[in-house]
Motif scaffolding. Structure first.
Motif, mmCIF file in Angstrom:
data_model
loop_
_atom_site.group_PDB
_atom_site.id
_atom_site.type_symbol
_atom_site.label_atom_id
_atom_site.label_comp_id
_atom_site.label_asym_id
_atom_site.label_seq_id
_atom_site.Cartn_x
_atom_site.Cartn_y
_atom_site.Cartn_z
ATOM 1 N N LEU A 18 -59.644 -53.684 20.631
ATOM 2 C CA LEU A 18 -59.219 -55.068 20.452
ATOM 3 C C LEU A 18 -57.946 -55.360 21.238
ATOM 4 O O LEU A 18 -57.687 -56.512 21.577
ATOM 5 C CB LEU A 18 -58.992 -55.363 18.960
ATOM 6 N N TRP A 19 -57.149 -54.332 21.521
ATOM 7 C CA TRP A 19 -55.863 -54.518 22.188
ATOM 8 C C TRP A 19 -55.951 -54.391 23.706
ATOM 9 O O TRP A 19 -55.114 -54.931 24.409
ATOM 10 C CB TRP A 19 -54.864 -53.506 21.644
ATOM 11 N N ARG A 20 -56.934 -53.649 24.212
ATOM 12 C CA ARG A 20 -57.026 -53.421 25.657
ATOM 13 C C ARG A 20 -57.030 -54.727 26.452
ATOM 14 O O ARG A 20 -56.309 -54.838 27.441
ATOM 15 C CB ARG A 20 -58.234 -52.565 26.010
ATOM 16 N N PRO A 21 -57.804 -55.751 26.046
ATOM 17 C CA PRO A 21 -57.776 -56.988 26.836
ATOM 18 C C PRO A 21 -56.373 -57.600 26.948
ATOM 19 O O PRO A 21 -56.004 -58.125 27.994
ATOM 20 C CB PRO A 21 -58.727 -57.923 26.076
ATOM 21 N N LEU A 22 -55.583 -57.499 25.876
ATOM 22 C CA LEU A 22 -54.212 -58.023 25.923
ATOM 23 C C LEU A 22 -53.368 -57.228 26.905
ATOM 24 O O LEU A 22 -52.615 -57.801 27.707
ATOM 25 C CB LEU A 22 -53.589 -58.005 24.522
ATOM 26 N N ARG A 23 -53.482 -55.888 26.863
ATOM 27 C CA ARG A 23 -52.720 -55.057 27.805
ATOM 28 C C ARG A 23 -53.149 -55.336 29.243
ATOM 29 O O ARG A 23 -52.315 -55.410 30.148
ATOM 30 C CB ARG A 23 -52.883 -53.578 27.464
ATOM 31 N N LEU A 24 -54.447 -55.484 29.465
ATOM 32 C CA LEU A 24 -54.944 -55.775 30.815
ATOM 33 C C LEU A 24 -54.468 -57.147 31.282
ATOM 34 O O LEU A 24 -54.085 -57.318 32.456
ATOM 35 C CB LEU A 24 -56.469 -55.686 30.859
ATOM 36 N N LEU A 25 -54.474 -58.130 30.395
ATOM 37 C CA LEU A 25 -53.993 -59.465 30.733
ATOM 38 C C LEU A 25 -52.516 -59.427 31.105
ATOM 39 O O LEU A 25 -52.099 -59.983 32.121
ATOM 40 C CB LEU A 25 -54.218 -60.424 29.561
ATOM 41 N N GLN A 26 -51.714 -58.738 30.301
ATOM 42 C CA GLN A 26 -50.287 -58.646 30.598
ATOM 43 C C GLN A 26 -50.062 -57.908 31.914
ATOM 44 O O GLN A 26 -49.224 -58.301 32.711
ATOM 45 C CB GLN A 26 -49.528 -57.967 29.463
ATOM 46 N N GLY A 27 -50.840 -56.864 32.163
ATOM 47 C CA GLY A 27 -50.727 -56.145 33.424
ATOM 48 C C GLY A 27 -51.056 -57.025 34.612
ATOM 49 O O GLY A 27 -50.369 -56.990 35.646
ATOM 50 N N ALA A 28 -52.095 -57.841 34.478
ATOM 51 C CA ALA A 28 -52.476 -58.751 35.567
ATOM 52 C C ALA A 28 -51.394 -59.802 35.799
ATOM 53 O O ALA A 28 -51.068 -60.138 36.952
ATOM 54 C CB ALA A 28 -53.813 -59.416 35.252
ATOM 55 N N MET A 29 -50.817 -60.303 34.717
ATOM 56 C CA MET A 29 -49.757 -61.307 34.859
ATOM 57 C C MET A 29 -48.506 -60.683 35.478
ATOM 58 O O MET A 29 -47.855 -61.293 36.335
ATOM 59 C CB MET A 29 -49.465 -61.955 33.507
ATOM 60 N N ASP A 30 -48.151 -59.458 35.071
ATOM 61 C CA ASP A 30 -47.024 -58.758 35.684
ATOM 62 C C ASP A 30 -47.283 -58.508 37.173
ATOM 63 O O ASP A 30 -46.369 -58.607 37.989
ATOM 64 C CB ASP A 30 -46.740 -57.432 34.974
ATOM 65 N N ALA A 31 -48.537 -58.199 37.521
ATOM 66 C CA ALA A 31 -48.874 -57.991 38.932
ATOM 67 C C ALA A 31 -48.679 -59.285 39.725
ATOM 68 O O ALA A 31 -48.227 -59.244 40.881
ATOM 69 C CB ALA A 31 -50.310 -57.486 39.068
ATOM 70 N N ASP A 32 -48.979 -60.434 39.116
ATOM 71 C CA ASP A 32 -48.743 -61.711 39.793
ATOM 72 C C ASP A 32 -47.247 -61.961 39.991
ATOM 73 O O ASP A 32 -46.826 -62.469 41.039
ATOM 74 C CB ASP A 32 -49.374 -62.858 39.018
ATOM 75 N N ILE A 33 -46.443 -61.602 38.999
ATOM 76 C CA ILE A 33 -44.993 -61.743 39.151
ATOM 77 C C ILE A 33 -44.504 -60.812 40.262
ATOM 78 O O ILE A 33 -43.696 -61.214 41.110
ATOM 79 C CB ILE A 33 -44.258 -61.461 37.823
ATOM 80 N N ALA A 34 -44.992 -59.578 40.280
ATOM 81 C CA ALA A 34 -44.614 -58.637 41.338
ATOM 82 C C ALA A 34 -45.009 -59.187 42.709
ATOM 83 O O ALA A 34 -44.286 -59.005 43.694
ATOM 84 C CB ALA A 34 -45.260 -57.277 41.095
ATOM 85 N N ARG A 35 -46.142 -59.875 42.778
ATOM 86 C CA ARG A 35 -46.578 -60.490 44.027
ATOM 87 C C ARG A 35 -45.604 -61.590 44.462
ATOM 88 O O ARG A 35 -45.314 -61.739 45.649
ATOM 89 C CB ARG A 35 -47.987 -61.056 43.851
ATOM 90 N N ILE A 36 -45.077 -62.339 43.500
ATOM 91 C CA ILE A 36 -44.057 -63.360 43.799
ATOM 92 C C ILE A 36 -42.851 -62.688 44.453
ATOM 93 O O ILE A 36 -42.319 -63.167 45.456
ATOM 94 C CB ILE A 36 -43.638 -64.114 42.511
ATOM 95 N N TYR A 37 -42.416 -61.550 43.889
ATOM 96 C CA TYR A 37 -41.271 -60.824 44.463
ATOM 97 C C TYR A 37 -41.576 -60.346 45.872
ATOM 98 O O TYR A 37 -40.735 -60.445 46.770
ATOM 99 C CB TYR A 37 -40.884 -59.617 43.601
ATOM 100 N N ALA A 38 -42.769 -59.800 46.065
ATOM 101 C CA ALA A 38 -43.149 -59.298 47.390
ATOM 102 C C ALA A 38 -43.163 -60.439 48.401
ATOM 103 O O ALA A 38 -42.657 -60.283 49.523
ATOM 104 C CB ALA A 38 -44.511 -58.612 47.327
#
Length: 170
Positions: A18-38
Motif C-alpha cells: 500500500l505504501w510503495r506507490p507513495l514512495r514511487l510518487l515521491q521519488g518521481a517528484m524528487d526526480a523532477d525537482i532534481a531535473r529543475i536543478y540540472a
C-alpha cells in the motif's frame, strides 16, 4: 534462466504494498525537482538537502544536533546528510562555542545558490497546493487523518496485534 521457487514456496508478500506507490510518487517528484536543478545548472544539490541548506542560511551555523532537531530528523540521519553535503561542497564545519563543539555552516558555493533554492521551495509548495486543489482528497488531509488514527492507536500496536495472530511470528 530465471530462478524458480519450489512449488511449496508461499507467495512473495512484497509483491503487494500500500505504501510503495507513495514512495514511487515521491521519488518521481524528487526526480523532477532534481531535473529543475540540472536545467538551472545548480550542481551538487539534491532535493533532500534543500531544507537544511535554507535552515542554515536563515538561522546561521548549527551543530548537527541543533540542525537535526530543527528539521525533525535523527542525529544519525543528519550526520550522514551533512557528510554528503560536505562532499558536494555545500557545507563545512566551523568551531562552536567551545573547543569540543563544531557547527555546520554554509560554504560560499551554498550561499551563492540558497536564494534560488528558496525560490524553488516556494514554487514547489505552490505547485503542490495547485495539485491538492485538483484532487478530491488532498494528501495533506490524508496525512492529518493518518496522524489522528495513529493517536488513537499506534502503528506499533497495530502491527504487533497482527503479528500476534500470525503463527509464523510466534
Amino acid at each position: 534462466m530465471a530462478d524458480t521457487a519450489p512449488p511449496d514456496t508461499p507467495p512473495d508478500p512484497t509483491e503487494q504494498s500500500l505504501w510503495r506507490p507513495l514512495r514511487l510518487l515521491q521519488g518521481a517528484m524528487d526526480a523532477d525537482i532534481a531535473r529543475i536543478y540540472a536545467e538551472a545548472e545548480i550542481d551538487g544539490v539534491r532535493p533532500s538537502f534543500v531544507m537544511e541548506l535554507i535552515r542554515l542560511h536563515t538561522r546561521g551555523p548549527m551543530t548537527i544536533t541543533e540542525l537535526a532537531e530543527s528539521v525533525q530528523r535523527t542525529h544519525s540521519a543528519l550526520s550522514q546528510k551533512v557528510a554528503a553535503m560536505r562532499a558536494a561542497g555545500l557545507v563545512r564545519t566551523v568551531p562552536g562555542a567551545d573547543a569540543r563543539s563544531k557547527k555546520v555552516a554554509l560554504t560560499p558555493k551554498a550561499r551563492r545558490i540558497v536564494a534560488r533554492l528558496a525560490a524553488e521551495w516556494q514554487a514547489t509548495e505552490a505547485a503542490l497546493a495547485e495539485i491538492e486543489a485538483e484532487i478530491p482528497y488532498p494528501l495533506s488531509q490524508v496525512v492529518g487523518d493518518i496522524e489522528q488514527a495513529l493517536r488513537r492507536r499506534s502503528f506499533h500496536d497495530r502491527i504487533a496485534e497482527k503479528l500476534a495472530e500470525d503463527p509464523r511470528w510466534t
